[in-house]
Design a protein around this motif. Sequence first.
Motif, PDB file in Angstrom:
ATOM      1  N   CYS A  46       0.854  -1.185   0.000  1.00  0.00           N
ATOM      2  CA  CYS A  46       0.000   0.000   0.000  1.00  0.00           C
ATOM      3  C   CYS A  46       0.891   1.237   0.000  1.00  0.00           C
ATOM      4  O   CYS A  46       1.733   1.392   0.890  1.00  0.00           O
ATOM      5  CB  CYS A  46      -0.899  -0.017   1.234  1.00  0.00           C
ATOM      6  SG  CYS A  46      -1.892   1.473   1.465  1.00  0.00           S
ATOM      7  N   LEU A  49      -1.655   5.718   2.673  1.00  0.00           N
ATOM      8  CA  LEU A  49      -2.332   5.128   3.830  1.00  0.00           C
ATOM      9  C   LEU A  49      -3.849   5.188   3.721  1.00  0.00           C
ATOM     10  O   LEU A  49      -4.537   4.355   4.309  1.00  0.00           O
ATOM     11  CB  LEU A  49      -1.846   5.790   5.116  1.00  0.00           C
ATOM     12  CG  LEU A  49      -0.391   5.487   5.495  1.00  0.00           C
ATOM     13  CD1 LEU A  49      -0.055   6.117   6.833  1.00  0.00           C
ATOM     14  CD2 LEU A  49      -0.113   3.990   5.530  1.00  0.00           C
ATOM     15  N   GLU A  52      -5.183   1.921   2.643  1.00  0.00           N
ATOM     16  CA  GLU A  52      -4.874   0.737   3.449  1.00  0.00           C
ATOM     17  C   GLU A  52      -6.060  -0.200   3.622  1.00  0.00           C
ATOM     18  O   GLU A  52      -5.896  -1.428   3.526  1.00  0.00           O
ATOM     19  CB  GLU A  52      -4.299   1.162   4.805  1.00  0.00           C
ATOM     20  CG  GLU A  52      -3.790   0.024   5.658  1.00  0.00           C
ATOM     21  CD  GLU A  52      -4.867  -0.642   6.519  1.00  0.00           C
ATOM     22  OE1 GLU A  52      -4.671  -1.783   6.972  1.00  0.00           O
ATOM     23  OE2 GLU A  52      -5.923   0.014   6.726  1.00  0.00           O
ATOM     24  N   PRO A  53      -7.280   0.293   3.862  1.00  0.00           N
ATOM     25  CA  PRO A  53      -8.390  -0.653   4.023  1.00  0.00           C
ATOM     26  C   PRO A  53      -8.598  -1.562   2.809  1.00  0.00           C
ATOM     27  O   PRO A  53      -8.881  -2.759   2.967  1.00  0.00           O
ATOM     28  CB  PRO A  53      -9.599   0.264   4.254  1.00  0.00           C
ATOM     29  CG  PRO A  53      -9.010   1.503   4.863  1.00  0.00           C
ATOM     30  CD  PRO A  53      -7.693   1.680   4.159  1.00  0.00           C
ATOM     31  N   ARG A  56      -5.674  -4.083   2.738  1.00  0.00           N
ATOM     32  CA  ARG A  56      -5.891  -5.059   3.815  1.00  0.00           C
ATOM     33  C   ARG A  56      -6.949  -6.075   3.407  1.00  0.00           C
ATOM     34  O   ARG A  56      -6.806  -7.278   3.665  1.00  0.00           O
ATOM     35  CB  ARG A  56      -6.335  -4.332   5.085  1.00  0.00           C
ATOM     36  CG  ARG A  56      -6.562  -5.261   6.256  1.00  0.00           C
ATOM     37  CD  ARG A  56      -7.339  -4.627   7.416  1.00  0.00           C
ATOM     38  NE  ARG A  56      -7.255  -3.184   7.457  1.00  0.00           N
ATOM     39  CZ  ARG A  56      -8.309  -2.402   7.688  1.00  0.00           C
ATOM     40  NH1 ARG A  56      -9.517  -2.927   7.862  1.00  0.00           N
ATOM     41  NH2 ARG A  56      -8.172  -1.092   7.721  1.00  0.00           N
ATOM     42  N   GLU A  86       0.193   5.896  13.913  1.00  0.00           N
ATOM     43  CA  GLU A  86      -0.694   5.329  12.892  1.00  0.00           C
ATOM     44  C   GLU A  86      -0.104   4.048  12.315  1.00  0.00           C
ATOM     45  O   GLU A  86      -0.798   3.029  12.174  1.00  0.00           O
ATOM     46  CB  GLU A  86      -0.907   6.367  11.793  1.00  0.00           C
ATOM     47  CG  GLU A  86      -1.868   5.954  10.699  1.00  0.00           C
ATOM     48  CD  GLU A  86      -2.066   7.047   9.671  1.00  0.00           C
ATOM     49  OE1 GLU A  86      -3.028   6.952   8.895  1.00  0.00           O
ATOM     50  OE2 GLU A  86      -1.246   7.999   9.636  1.00  0.00           O
ATOM     51  N   LEU A  87       1.166   4.076  11.983  1.00  0.00           N
ATOM     52  CA  LEU A  87       1.813   2.900  11.416  1.00  0.00           C
ATOM     53  C   LEU A  87       1.884   1.760  12.421  1.00  0.00           C
ATOM     54  O   LEU A  87       1.642   0.593  12.067  1.00  0.00           O
ATOM     55  CB  LEU A  87       3.218   3.274  10.936  1.00  0.00           C
ATOM     56  CG  LEU A  87       3.269   4.218   9.721  1.00  0.00           C
ATOM     57  CD1 LEU A  87       4.672   4.795   9.554  1.00  0.00           C
ATOM     58  CD2 LEU A  87       2.827   3.506   8.450  1.00  0.00           C
ATOM     59  N   SER A  89      -0.168   1.225  14.848  1.00  0.00           N
ATOM     60  CA  SER A  89      -1.520   0.688  14.994  1.00  0.00           C
ATOM     61  C   SER A  89      -1.881  -0.246  13.848  1.00  0.00           C
ATOM     62  O   SER A  89      -2.417  -1.344  14.061  1.00  0.00           O
ATOM     63  CB  SER A  89      -2.525   1.841  15.066  1.00  0.00           C
ATOM     64  OG  SER A  89      -3.844   1.355  15.141  1.00  0.00           O
ATOM     65  N   LEU A  90      -1.579   0.152  12.618  1.00  0.00           N
ATOM     66  CA  LEU A  90      -1.858  -0.699  11.463  1.00  0.00           C
ATOM     67  C   LEU A  90      -1.117  -2.027  11.554  1.00  0.00           C
ATOM     68  O   LEU A  90      -1.625  -3.072  11.137  1.00  0.00           O
ATOM     69  CB  LEU A  90      -1.459   0.021  10.165  1.00  0.00           C
ATOM     70  CG  LEU A  90      -2.286   1.250   9.784  1.00  0.00           C
ATOM     71  CD1 LEU A  90      -1.656   1.937   8.579  1.00  0.00           C
ATOM     72  CD2 LEU A  90      -3.730   0.866   9.490  1.00  0.00           C
ATOM     73  N   HIS A  93      -2.331  -5.780  12.703  1.00  0.00           N
ATOM     74  CA  HIS A  93      -3.045  -6.766  11.896  1.00  0.00           C
ATOM     75  C   HIS A  93      -2.135  -7.968  11.643  1.00  0.00           C
ATOM     76  O   HIS A  93      -0.953  -7.809  11.323  1.00  0.00           O
ATOM     77  CB  HIS A  93      -3.484  -6.152  10.566  1.00  0.00           C
ATOM     78  CG  HIS A  93      -4.440  -6.996   9.803  1.00  0.00           C
ATOM     79  ND1 HIS A  93      -4.046  -8.100   9.073  1.00  0.00           N
ATOM     80  CD2 HIS A  93      -5.786  -6.912   9.656  1.00  0.00           C
ATOM     81  CE1 HIS A  93      -5.111  -8.651   8.500  1.00  0.00           C
ATOM     82  NE2 HIS A  93      -6.187  -7.941   8.838  1.00  0.00           N
ATOM     83  N   PHE A  96      -0.245  -7.831   8.325  1.00  0.00           N
ATOM     84  CA  PHE A  96       0.551  -6.631   8.052  1.00  0.00           C
ATOM     85  C   PHE A  96       1.987  -6.959   8.423  1.00  0.00           C
ATOM     86  O   PHE A  96       2.304  -7.174   9.586  1.00  0.00           O
ATOM     87  CB  PHE A  96       0.019  -5.467   8.892  1.00  0.00           C
ATOM     88  CG  PHE A  96       0.665  -4.130   8.590  1.00  0.00           C
ATOM     89  CD1 PHE A  96      -0.046  -3.150   7.930  1.00  0.00           C
ATOM     90  CD2 PHE A  96       1.963  -3.839   8.992  1.00  0.00           C
ATOM     91  CE1 PHE A  96       0.525  -1.898   7.667  1.00  0.00           C
ATOM     92  CE2 PHE A  96       2.547  -2.614   8.730  1.00  0.00           C
ATOM     93  CZ  PHE A  96       1.819  -1.634   8.066  1.00  0.00           C
TER      94      PHE A  96
END
Length: 272
Positions: A46, A49, A52-53, A56, A86-87, A89-90, A93, A96
């Motif tokens: 990605c 950002l 990203e959804p 994902r 932010e990174l 937190s992502l 997953h 990720f």
Amino acid sequence: MTETTQTQPQITDSHCHLDFPDFEGQVDAVIARAANAGVTRMVTICTKLRNEPAVRAIAEAHAPIFYAAGTHPMSVAEEPMATVEELVSLAQHPKFVGIGETGLDYHYSAESASVQQDSLRLHIEACRQTGLPLIIHARAADDDMARILTEEYRNGAYSCVLHCFSSGPELAKTALELGFYLSMSGIAAFPKSKELREIFAAAPIDRILVETDSPYLAPPPHRGKRNEPAFSALTARVGAEVFGLDYADFAARTQSNFDRLFTKVAAYGATA
């Protein structure tokens, strides 16, 4: 799984862009062709950002696909600046597996050099906090890239791959001295890329990955057409020649390298 897939050497496309419009509605077919070529895992990247959804969702829907996210240096001037928080937190997953791609591109975006450098340093800090590898894009910025990677490593260790490596020997030397990895794309298979192949040949075999960067940079005999993960096997065959190995050995070595760098993928496969 077909007998062909079971018996032929397996490799990983460590960098592709399956969310791009080139692959819309075709991901299942792309995965099937990849499997037939022995490409059993893919990391889709990605580059903004806000996307990203969607990236994902591709990873969640397809077992062989993992993903990474960051802000591409060519997009930094137009996109909101990523934050470390932010990174991080992502990165929670389970699929990720890397931070980026980030980096420096002075060929197309030299006017945003300063903000690119700020963004790169933020991504590096996210790598430190998550333990995930940094995925670097570098173009026409070898000196600044070598300087920042080295400065930041002194501030705290992190792991890294210079994806689609096509820079000069000095940046390769710096990266390898820091313990980083170099990834071979279709560029390394182009007939005129003799100097690039020589840079790879001088590198330790245990620091080499393969990728497509699809839909871009298809290797021969598909050059000029849309690239896709299956074609990483063609680049890997050139890589085997560069290192004087048979294809099965080169494939096994790059698989081991990938698992060593992308530890979250290896752990996910072990528990899936």
